[in-house]
Scaffold this motif. Structure first.
Motif, short mmCIF file in Angstrom:
data_model
loop_
_atom_site.label_atom_id
_atom_site.label_comp_id
_atom_site.label_asym_id
_atom_site.label_seq_id
_atom_site.Cartn_x
_atom_site.Cartn_y
_atom_site.Cartn_z
N PRO A 179 0.81 -1.23 0.00
CA PRO A 179 0.00 0.00 0.00
C PRO A 179 0.84 1.27 0.00
O PRO A 179 0.44 2.28 -0.58
CB PRO A 179 -0.83 -0.12 1.28
CG PRO A 179 -0.14 -1.14 2.12
CD PRO A 179 0.52 -2.07 1.16
N TYR A 183 0.33 4.29 -2.62
CA TYR A 183 0.14 5.66 -2.14
C TYR A 183 1.17 6.60 -2.75
O TYR A 183 0.83 7.69 -3.24
CB TYR A 183 0.25 5.70 -0.61
CG TYR A 183 0.39 7.10 -0.07
CD1 TYR A 183 -0.72 7.93 0.03
CD2 TYR A 183 1.64 7.61 0.27
CE1 TYR A 183 -0.59 9.24 0.48
CE2 TYR A 183 1.78 8.91 0.71
CZ TYR A 183 0.66 9.72 0.82
OH TYR A 183 0.79 11.02 1.25
N TYR A 219 -7.67 -5.86 2.41
CA TYR A 219 -8.11 -4.52 2.01
C TYR A 219 -8.25 -3.61 3.23
O TYR A 219 -7.93 -2.42 3.15
CB TYR A 219 -9.44 -4.61 1.26
CG TYR A 219 -9.88 -3.28 0.66
CD1 TYR A 219 -9.08 -2.61 -0.26
CD2 TYR A 219 -11.09 -2.70 1.01
CE1 TYR A 219 -9.48 -1.40 -0.82
CE2 TYR A 219 -11.50 -1.50 0.46
CZ TYR A 219 -10.69 -0.85 -0.45
OH TYR A 219 -11.08 0.35 -0.99
N PHE A 222 -4.85 -2.56 3.87
CA PHE A 222 -4.43 -1.67 2.79
C PHE A 222 -4.94 -0.25 3.04
O PHE A 222 -4.18 0.72 2.97
CB PHE A 222 -4.97 -2.21 1.46
CG PHE A 222 -4.70 -1.34 0.27
CD1 PHE A 222 -3.53 -1.48 -0.46
CD2 PHE A 222 -5.63 -0.39 -0.14
CE1 PHE A 222 -3.28 -0.69 -1.57
CE2 PHE A 222 -5.40 0.41 -1.25
CZ PHE A 222 -4.22 0.26 -1.97
N HIS A 225 -3.17 1.42 6.04
CA HIS A 225 -1.83 1.89 5.67
C HIS A 225 -1.94 3.15 4.80
O HIS A 225 -1.13 4.07 4.93
CB HIS A 225 -1.06 0.79 4.94
CG HIS A 225 -0.43 -0.21 5.85
ND1 HIS A 225 -1.07 -1.34 6.27
CD2 HIS A 225 0.78 -0.22 6.45
CE1 HIS A 225 -0.29 -2.03 7.07
NE2 HIS A 225 0.84 -1.38 7.20
N PHE A 226 -2.90 3.16 3.89
CA PHE A 226 -3.08 4.33 3.02
C PHE A 226 -3.42 5.56 3.87
O PHE A 226 -2.89 6.65 3.63
CB PHE A 226 -4.19 4.05 2.00
CG PHE A 226 -4.14 4.92 0.78
CD1 PHE A 226 -3.52 4.49 -0.38
CD2 PHE A 226 -4.70 6.19 0.79
CE1 PHE A 226 -3.46 5.29 -1.52
CE2 PHE A 226 -4.65 7.01 -0.33
CZ PHE A 226 -4.03 6.55 -1.49
#
Length: 382
Positions: A179, A183, A219, A222, A225-226
């Motif tokens: 991720p 990003y 997800y 993900f 982390h984003f």
């Protein structure tokens, strides 16, 4: 029929052409290799159908989509704009706002297209899935050559001509591993307004790389982390999924009903003039349970007459029954408004259903992630 429960039509999706120059592996459209073109001589009739009906409202966004709109010449959109101006001048003088949008894979964008977007005041949406290997794993030409290089060339051309745009990224399993890298790609490329569309089982695309509980867990990680990457840099990226949740928390927006399941909130028209409502993904799709989701052709049938048809009444009854199931069983109903019919059909074989995999990816997981990150930040802040 209670027209107060319908519309207003805020989004008009027009398939300018069925042809797409790409052959993306996750596309739901069945005839994207065929060059059917919406005849602009039908545009006045389409506008008349909308504004003679009781379903029109104070704002209309016209989205050229479903196929690659830029496989047509710039003159097509010049002509469309001229027709819109001639046939809606009185309405716009009364305060009705009419906008044009286009959703493109950006591979054909050049200086001429930038001039076209500017002179016709067309709002641009670009489809790009992230770094080259992730993007090209699914977004390829028919000769299997990846499209990333040309998509990025198109994006750089938009930026050089100072044409604002937003992006849609289809999230597949290929994006789950890193991720931070995904990003950084959007941040460093200056793509600062993005929506994530998680790969779906839909239409002719009968399998998704994002199916299963393990993918849902990935997800969730993900998105977390984003968020953290974005927070670290001062939130340079406006992610649609985060902004929607934050808007509701802060009281800036309140979801009264999902436009995907409100009749005549969206009107979709294919290249041959056939129309439907609810999800644009249902347009001209042949199904075992419902047959075609189409309600008629704009040449022959008014929107109000179509709303009285047995086809529409069956779709509406099942849609409302499915929404009732959601209301009774789902804690996230206030955010999603009862889910999208296309996802319910493709996952359950009927609109009369409740939770879907798409619900969890598009609504439940983003809500949980935002609330978790806000709670964590509140607990650790001075």
């Amino acid at each position: 029929m209670n027209n107060a429960e319908f519309g207003p039509i805020g989004l008009l999706v027009i398939q300018a052409t069925s042809l797409c120059n790409l052959d993306c592996s996750y596309c739901y459209l069945p005839d994207r290799q065929k060059r059917k073109i919406f005849d602009l001589e039908l545009l006045p009739t389409l506008l008349e159908r909308i504004y003679e009906s009781p379903f029109w409202g104070p704002q209309l966004s016209i989205l050229w989509h479903a196929g690659e709109p830029l496989t047509l010449p710039t003159s097509y959109y010049d002509e469309a704009t001229a027709i819109l101006q001639r046939h809606t001048a009185d309405l716009q003088a009364q305060g009705v706002v009419i906008e044009q949008h286009v959703q493109t894979n950006a591979t054909l964008i050049n200086a001429d297209w930038c001039d076209c977007f500017r002179r016709n005041q067309i709002v641009v949406g670009v489809s790009v899935d992230g770094p080259e290997d992730i993007h090209d794993a699914h977004r390829r030409f028919r000769n299997q050559r990846g499209s990333h290089a040309l998509t990025m060339k198109g994006i750089k051309t938009l930026q050089a001509h100072e044409i604002p745009f937003h992006a849609i990224a289809v999230i597949t399993s290929a994006a789950m591993e890193d991720p931070e890298r995904v990003y950084r790609f959007f941040r460093d490329q200056g793509i600062h307004h993005i929506g994530f569309n998680v790969e779906e089982q839909e239409g002719v695309h009968t399998q998704s790389s994002m199916q299963g509980q393990s993918r849902e867990k990935q997800y969730r990680s993900f998105l977390s982390h984003f968020w953290d990457c974005n927070r670290r840099d001062g939130f340079p990226i406006h992610l649609r999924e985060f902004d929607q949740v934050l808007g509701m928390i802060q009281g800036e927006q309140r979801l009264l009903q999902n436009e995907m399941n409100r009749p005549y909130a969206i009107l979709s028209v294919d290249a041959q003039g056939n129309f439907s409502t609810f999800d644009p993904e249902l347009l001209s799709v042949e199904t075992e349970r419902y047959g075609l989701f189409n309600l008629g052709n704009i040449r022959e049938v008014s929107l109000e007459a179509a709303a009285s048809s047995s086809t529409f009444q069956r779709l509406l009854a099942d849609m409302r029954s499915g929404m009732s199931r959601c209301l009774k069983t789902c804690d996230y109903y206030g955010f999603c408004g009862g889910g999208n019919g296309s996802n319910k059909y493709w996952e359950h074989g009927t609109l009369d259903a409740s939770e879907t995999c798409s619900c969890r990816f598009s609504s439940q997981i983003p809500v949980d992630v935002v609330l978790e990150r806000l709670e964590l930040e509140s607990a650790t802040s001075p």
